[in-house]
Design a protein around this motif. Structure first.
Motif, PDB file in Angstrom:
ATOM      1  N   GLU A 215       0.752  -1.117  -0.204  1.00 45.48           N
ATOM      2  CA  GLU A 215      -0.205   0.052  -0.127  1.00 45.48           C
ATOM      3  C   GLU A 215       0.954   1.232  -0.015  1.00 45.48           C
ATOM      4  O   GLU A 215       1.887   1.302   0.815  1.00 45.48           O
ATOM      5  N   LEU A 216       0.329   2.128  -0.736  1.00 44.60           N
ATOM      6  CA  LEU A 216       1.026   3.532  -0.827  1.00 44.60           C
ATOM      7  C   LEU A 216       0.423   4.324   0.457  1.00 44.60           C
ATOM      8  O   LEU A 216      -0.491   4.450   1.038  1.00 44.60           O
ATOM      9  N   PRO A 217       1.560   5.301   0.912  1.00 43.30           N
ATOM     10  CA  PRO A 217       1.493   6.148   2.007  1.00 43.30           C
ATOM     11  C   PRO A 217       0.534   7.377   1.493  1.00 43.30           C
ATOM     12  O   PRO A 217       0.857   8.637   2.025  1.00 43.30           O
ATOM     13  N   ALA A 218      -0.364   7.271   0.529  1.00 41.37           N
ATOM     14  CA  ALA A 218      -0.938   8.384  -0.049  1.00 41.37           C
ATOM     15  C   ALA A 218      -2.423   7.995  -0.559  1.00 41.37           C
ATOM     16  O   ALA A 218      -2.466   6.879  -1.142  1.00 41.37           O
ATOM     17  N   SER A 219      -3.196   9.138  -0.796  1.00 45.72           N
ATOM     18  CA  SER A 219      -4.588   8.495  -1.472  1.00 45.72           C
ATOM     19  C   SER A 219      -4.442   8.684  -2.857  1.00 45.72           C
ATOM     20  O   SER A 219      -3.387   9.265  -3.226  1.00 45.72           O
ATOM     21  N   TRP A 220      -5.158   8.172  -3.586  1.00 39.67           N
ATOM     22  CA  TRP A 220      -5.356   8.389  -5.122  1.00 39.67           C
ATOM     23  C   TRP A 220      -5.359   9.831  -5.314  1.00 39.67           C
ATOM     24  O   TRP A 220      -4.650  10.303  -6.324  1.00 39.67           O
ATOM     25  N   GLU A 221      -6.238  10.626  -4.776  1.00 36.89           N
ATOM     26  CA  GLU A 221      -5.997  11.877  -4.943  1.00 36.89           C
ATOM     27  C   GLU A 221      -4.913  12.667  -4.629  1.00 36.89           C
ATOM     28  O   GLU A 221      -4.502  13.510  -5.606  1.00 36.89           O
ATOM     29  N   ASP A 222      -4.126  12.362  -3.784  1.00 34.86           N
ATOM     30  CA  ASP A 222      -2.814  12.723  -3.561  1.00 34.86           C
ATOM     31  C   ASP A 222      -1.914  12.690  -4.756  1.00 34.86           C
ATOM     32  O   ASP A 222      -1.269  13.368  -5.327  1.00 34.86           O
ATOM     33  N   LEU A 223      -2.092  11.317  -5.192  1.00 30.33           N
ATOM     34  CA  LEU A 223      -1.119  10.808  -6.497  1.00 30.33           C
ATOM     35  C   LEU A 223      -1.585  11.958  -7.813  1.00 30.33           C
ATOM     36  O   LEU A 223      -0.695  12.380  -8.396  1.00 30.33           O
ATOM     37  N   VAL A 224      -2.812  11.743  -7.981  1.00 30.50           N
ATOM     38  CA  VAL A 224      -3.299  12.683  -9.200  1.00 30.50           C
ATOM     39  C   VAL A 224      -2.802  14.099  -8.842  1.00 30.50           C
ATOM     40  O   VAL A 224      -2.480  14.848 -10.036  1.00 30.50           O
TER      41      VAL A 224
END
Length: 88
Positions: free
Chosen positions: A22-31
């Motif tokens: 799992e990444l330590p960020a949300s999908w929205e953070d990535l986008v």
């Protein structure tokens, strides 16, 4: 439209296993950072060695942000990322 680049990061298996992939960020953070796609393996053979390939597509800033997010500190990977971004 952003100029997108695909790059494969190699994440330490111990770090990968500790986070459960799992990444330590949300999908929205990535986008918001400029990342368009992340391909994280859900099942991998232990014969991959000590690193798991994580394929990421995004803007130059997004890829650099992602490298920091997953704590890439391998100088060779960072140099290869610089080359991939310079070639676009």
């Amino acid at each position: 439209m952003r100029d997108l680049v695909e790059f494969t990061f190699f994440v330490d298996t111990h770090r990968y296993d500790v986070t459960g992939g799992e990444l330590p960020a949300s999908w929205e953070d990535l986008v918001d950072a400029g990342v368009e796609h992340v391909d994280i393996p859900v099942g991998y053979a232990h014969d991959l060695g000590e690193r798991i390939p994580v394929r990421v597509t995004g803007s130059a800033g997004g890829l650099r942000w992602f490298a920091a997010l997953i704590s890439v500190d391998d100088e060779l990977q960072l140099e290869e990322l610089d080359r991939a971004l310079a070639d676009r």
